[in-house]
Design a protein around this motif. Sequence first.
Motif, PDB file in Angstrom:
ATOM      1  N   LEU A 258       0.841  -1.202   0.000  1.00 32.32           N
ATOM      2  CA  LEU A 258       0.000   0.000   0.000  1.00 32.32           C
ATOM      3  C   LEU A 258       0.875   1.251   0.000  1.00 32.32           C
ATOM      4  CD1 LEU A 258      -2.805  -1.115   2.483  1.00 32.32           C
ATOM      5  CD2 LEU A 258      -2.999  -0.780   0.015  1.00 32.32           C
ATOM      6  N   LEU A 259       1.975   1.211   0.762  1.00 33.49           N
ATOM      7  CA  LEU A 259       2.879   2.370   0.807  1.00 33.49           C
ATOM      8  C   LEU A 259       3.515   2.620  -0.572  1.00 33.49           C
ATOM      9  CD1 LEU A 259       4.718   1.976   4.234  1.00 33.49           C
ATOM     10  CD2 LEU A 259       2.968   3.654   3.593  1.00 33.49           C
ATOM     11  N   LYS A 260       3.708   1.533  -1.318  1.00 33.87           N
ATOM     12  CA  LYS A 260       4.267   1.665  -2.665  1.00 33.87           C
ATOM     13  C   LYS A 260       3.364   2.506  -3.561  1.00 33.87           C
ATOM     14  CE  LYS A 260       7.011  -2.391  -4.131  1.00 33.87           C
ATOM     15  NZ  LYS A 260       7.789  -1.799  -5.176  1.00 33.87           N
ATOM     16  N   MET A 261       2.087   2.585  -3.199  1.00 32.44           N
ATOM     17  CA  MET A 261       1.144   3.352  -4.011  1.00 32.44           C
ATOM     18  C   MET A 261       0.789   4.672  -3.345  1.00 32.44           C
ATOM     19  SD  MET A 261      -1.210   0.145  -5.129  1.00 32.44           S
ATOM     20  CE  MET A 261      -2.156   1.165  -6.225  1.00 32.44           C
ATOM     21  N   SER A 262       1.603   5.050  -2.390  1.00 29.02           N
ATOM     22  CA  SER A 262       1.329   6.278  -1.648  1.00 29.02           C
ATOM     23  C   SER A 262       1.347   7.497  -2.561  1.00 29.02           C
ATOM     24  CB  SER A 262       2.386   6.439  -0.544  1.00 29.02           C
ATOM     25  OG  SER A 262       2.453   7.786  -0.146  1.00 29.02           O
TER      26      SER A 262
ATOM     27  N   VAL B  80      10.212   3.030   0.136  1.00 30.48           N
ATOM     28  CA  VAL B  80       9.797   1.625   0.107  1.00 30.48           C
ATOM     29  C   VAL B  80      10.484   0.892  -1.037  1.00 30.48           C
ATOM     30  CG1 VAL B  80       7.856   0.056  -0.172  1.00 30.48           C
ATOM     31  CG2 VAL B  80       7.584   2.135   1.174  1.00 30.48           C
ATOM     32  N   ASP B  81      10.514   1.524  -2.207  1.00 32.87           N
ATOM     33  CA  ASP B  81      11.152   0.884  -3.359  1.00 32.87           C
ATOM     34  C   ASP B  81      12.625   0.583  -3.083  1.00 32.87           C
ATOM     35  OD1 ASP B  81       8.859   0.814  -4.776  1.00 32.87           O
ATOM     36  OD2 ASP B  81       9.284   2.555  -6.031  1.00 32.87           O
TER      37      ASP B  81
ATOM     38  N   ALA C  97       5.130  -7.392  -1.125  1.00 32.02           N
ATOM     39  CA  ALA C  97       4.740  -6.017  -1.417  1.00 32.02           C
ATOM     40  C   ALA C  97       4.456  -5.853  -2.910  1.00 32.02           C
ATOM     41  CB  ALA C  97       5.843  -5.054  -0.981  1.00 32.02           C
ATOM     42  N   GLU C  98       5.327  -6.426  -3.722  1.00 31.95           N
ATOM     43  CA  GLU C  98       5.167  -6.348  -5.176  1.00 31.95           C
ATOM     44  C   GLU C  98       3.866  -7.030  -5.613  1.00 31.95           C
ATOM     45  OE1 GLU C  98       8.344  -5.316  -8.155  1.00 31.95           O
ATOM     46  OE2 GLU C  98       7.555  -4.595  -6.293  1.00 31.95           O
ATOM     47  N   VAL C  99       3.611  -8.199  -5.027  1.00 35.31           N
ATOM     48  CA  VAL C  99       2.403  -8.963  -5.367  1.00 35.31           C
ATOM     49  C   VAL C  99       1.160  -8.155  -5.008  1.00 35.31           C
ATOM     50  CG1 VAL C  99       1.056 -11.014  -4.779  1.00 35.31           C
ATOM     51  CG2 VAL C  99       3.516 -11.211  -5.158  1.00 35.31           C
ATOM     52  N   VAL C 100       1.193  -7.545  -3.823  1.00 34.62           N
ATOM     53  CA  VAL C 100       0.045  -6.768  -3.367  1.00 34.62           C
ATOM     54  C   VAL C 100      -0.207  -5.587  -4.308  1.00 34.62           C
ATOM     55  CG1 VAL C 100      -0.772  -5.226  -1.533  1.00 34.62           C
ATOM     56  CG2 VAL C 100       0.263  -7.429  -0.950  1.00 34.62           C
TER      57      VAL C 100
ATOM     58  N   ALA D 105      -1.592  -6.726  -7.597  1.00 32.14           N
ATOM     59  CA  ALA D 105      -2.980  -7.172  -7.470  1.00 32.14           C
ATOM     60  C   ALA D 105      -3.926  -5.981  -7.457  1.00 32.14           C
ATOM     61  CB  ALA D 105      -3.147  -7.998  -6.197  1.00 32.14           C
ATOM     62  N   ILE D 106      -3.533  -4.926  -6.729  1.00 37.71           N
ATOM     63  CA  ILE D 106      -4.397  -3.747  -6.680  1.00 37.71           C
ATOM     64  C   ILE D 106      -4.463  -3.085  -8.051  1.00 37.71           C
ATOM     65  CG2 ILE D 106      -4.660  -1.440  -5.697  1.00 37.71           C
ATOM     66  CD1 ILE D 106      -3.423  -2.554  -3.113  1.00 37.71           C
TER      67      ILE D 106
END
Lengths: 220, 219, 241
Positions: free
Chosen positions: A44-48, A57-58, A106-109, A112-113
């Motif tokens: 989720l933070l990756k999409m902040s 995060v990256d 994290a990547e999978v999440v 998926a989103i």
Amino acid sequence: MNDMFSTGITPRDYWMMAYGAWKTIQMTLAAGLLATLLGIVLGLLKMSRFAVVRLAVDTLVDVLRCIPLLVQVTLIFSGFAVLGAPISAFTAGTIALTLFAGSYTAEVVRDAILAVPAPLRRAARSLGMTARQEYAYVVLPLGVRQAFPSWLGLMLGIVKDTSVVAVIGYAELLKATQTIITRTQDPLPLLTLAACFYFVICFPLSMVGGYFERSLKKRS
Amino acid sequence: MGYTFQFGVVLDALPDLLSGAAVSLSLAVASMVVGMLLAAPLAVAAAGRNLAAKTPARAWIELARNTPCLAQIYAMYYGLGAVGIFMPAWAAVFLAISFNNAGYLAEIFRGGLNGINANQFKASRSLGLTPAMAYRYVVFPQVFRNTYNSVSNQFIWSMLNTSLGALIGLYDLSGVAMDYQMRTFKTFEFFLAIAVAYIVLAKLIMFGMRFLKPGGANA
Amino acid sequence: MISIQNVHKSFGQLEVLKGIDLTIERGEVVTMIGPSGSGKSTLLQCINGLETINSGEIHVDGTSVFAPDTDLNKLRQKLGIVFQSYNAFPHMTVQRNVTLALRKVLRLPRAEADEIARRQLDRVGLLAKADVYPGALSGGQQQRLGIARALAMSPNYMLFDEVTSALDPQLVGEVLATMRDLSSEGMTMIAVTHEMKFAREVADRVVFFDKGVIAESGNPEEVFLSPKSPRLKEFLSHSQF
């Protein structure tokens, strides 16, 4: 003298391996659960909205993926020791596996989103759903289905990767096996047995994952 | 403040660390090359209908993917030793990781093969190319391009996996660090240093892979 | 000469070729017409062994296509084929598409292969595109590339399998023009096509397929202007020529 060292495999050895297998399962469950939670948070933070957060995060994920697990485990174990707060091999191994698998989760999440079609999300919002409802009723159910096969693959990775924690003396299955082999000098039956344990856990579950992946592809 | 970090000992060990890094990188590259060469026929066999070829190919792929890489290294080192085949640590690591890479890459390629239009094969055959030539020049270059990201990731994995060799005495980056930790007790310093070294190696691999990406668009 | 004798072929339960007899002489241009699924394309792919047959014989210049000792790779060099789907190799430049078989099958040195490729690309009007990837070409250009690629092997025969069917209407003309050029140069050609006007103009002989058999054949004037069988009459009534 020969008798003392190469008496062959005793029932106690099998008991030791079974105990090692149990320790493998314990750590898998602990690290699997924590890695999933960490992966969701990081994903989720990756999409902040904030570029700084995304960058942080990256970078973390990138670094975790470029260092062998063996090195990470050792660093965490010895790191806590030099800080004057030593932790058990189990804790160190669990933390390391959590970070390692979590970075992949994290990547999978995130994928998926992102896989949930934007029009669908807009449609949800146009029905008057709040952002939270949109996530709960649209993104989550669709995303979970999307993420499941990859997530399962990562969990199976943890089963196998627990073997690396042997480096700091955690007597999981493979470590126990290797210890017995050193004494009996008869590696084939025990190694085969240990390999079977991993295979019997991983193979059926990877089939399940493959099945879900194919049915997902068929539907889309 | 009981502990003082001492990185001086790490600097003293620099020559050994550098040669360790060379061992890690060369094993990763060699086992990746061999893995790719093995994976191509494995993928074709696993995707095909000929059971005599499909069954052993699938067995290889599933065994490689569903047992720990460390167990595979032990199998080469201790297991083959039990039947009279003894080899140095580097050879066992090289064989085990090649086996591991071949299994994972075959599964990646198998997915890629499904994405290539059967007509590409037909068109190649119509020009007089043999099946082997058609795979070599037409099908696999496209499979490689379409699976490029997964193949790159596997390359990184290949490099990370070499670290397991330290557990059978390989003198790679991890092996050097373990050796020095026993002599100096500076575990944290040495492992921090090789962590940085591994990151550099990983970046080097990613950079190198960029030059291998074939051109052209998708079919 | 290509001789086809009593060829039968089934896909599972479905018999698609039910006893085909056909002879094509060197220098002849034969067009095959007929409804979809009548077996024309299948027959074409049987001629160079891309599809197998259940019974019968096909000979190309005296060589049996399905004899066990026949070197199909060698035989296919005599038979150029262009498909409905473009089948350009997307990972190679236009020129490399043409030189691949020259280099790997005929083992020609690079300079010679390049020269042949450029000559053939010029022939189909694609020389200017020699260094781009096929992804940058239109469908018509990709089909002309397919023609150049086949021609480069200096085949004795050219087989065309509905090469304009997948093209946008405005691109059909350029491909047909290339094929016309070839036929006027004396190339032996077998073309499966839905372009009736083309089939009539370019052919020495027209073959009408229906339900797995050759229902009628003859020179274009006979077939198009005085069809005998009711099926051909009906088929032609739906098309313009």
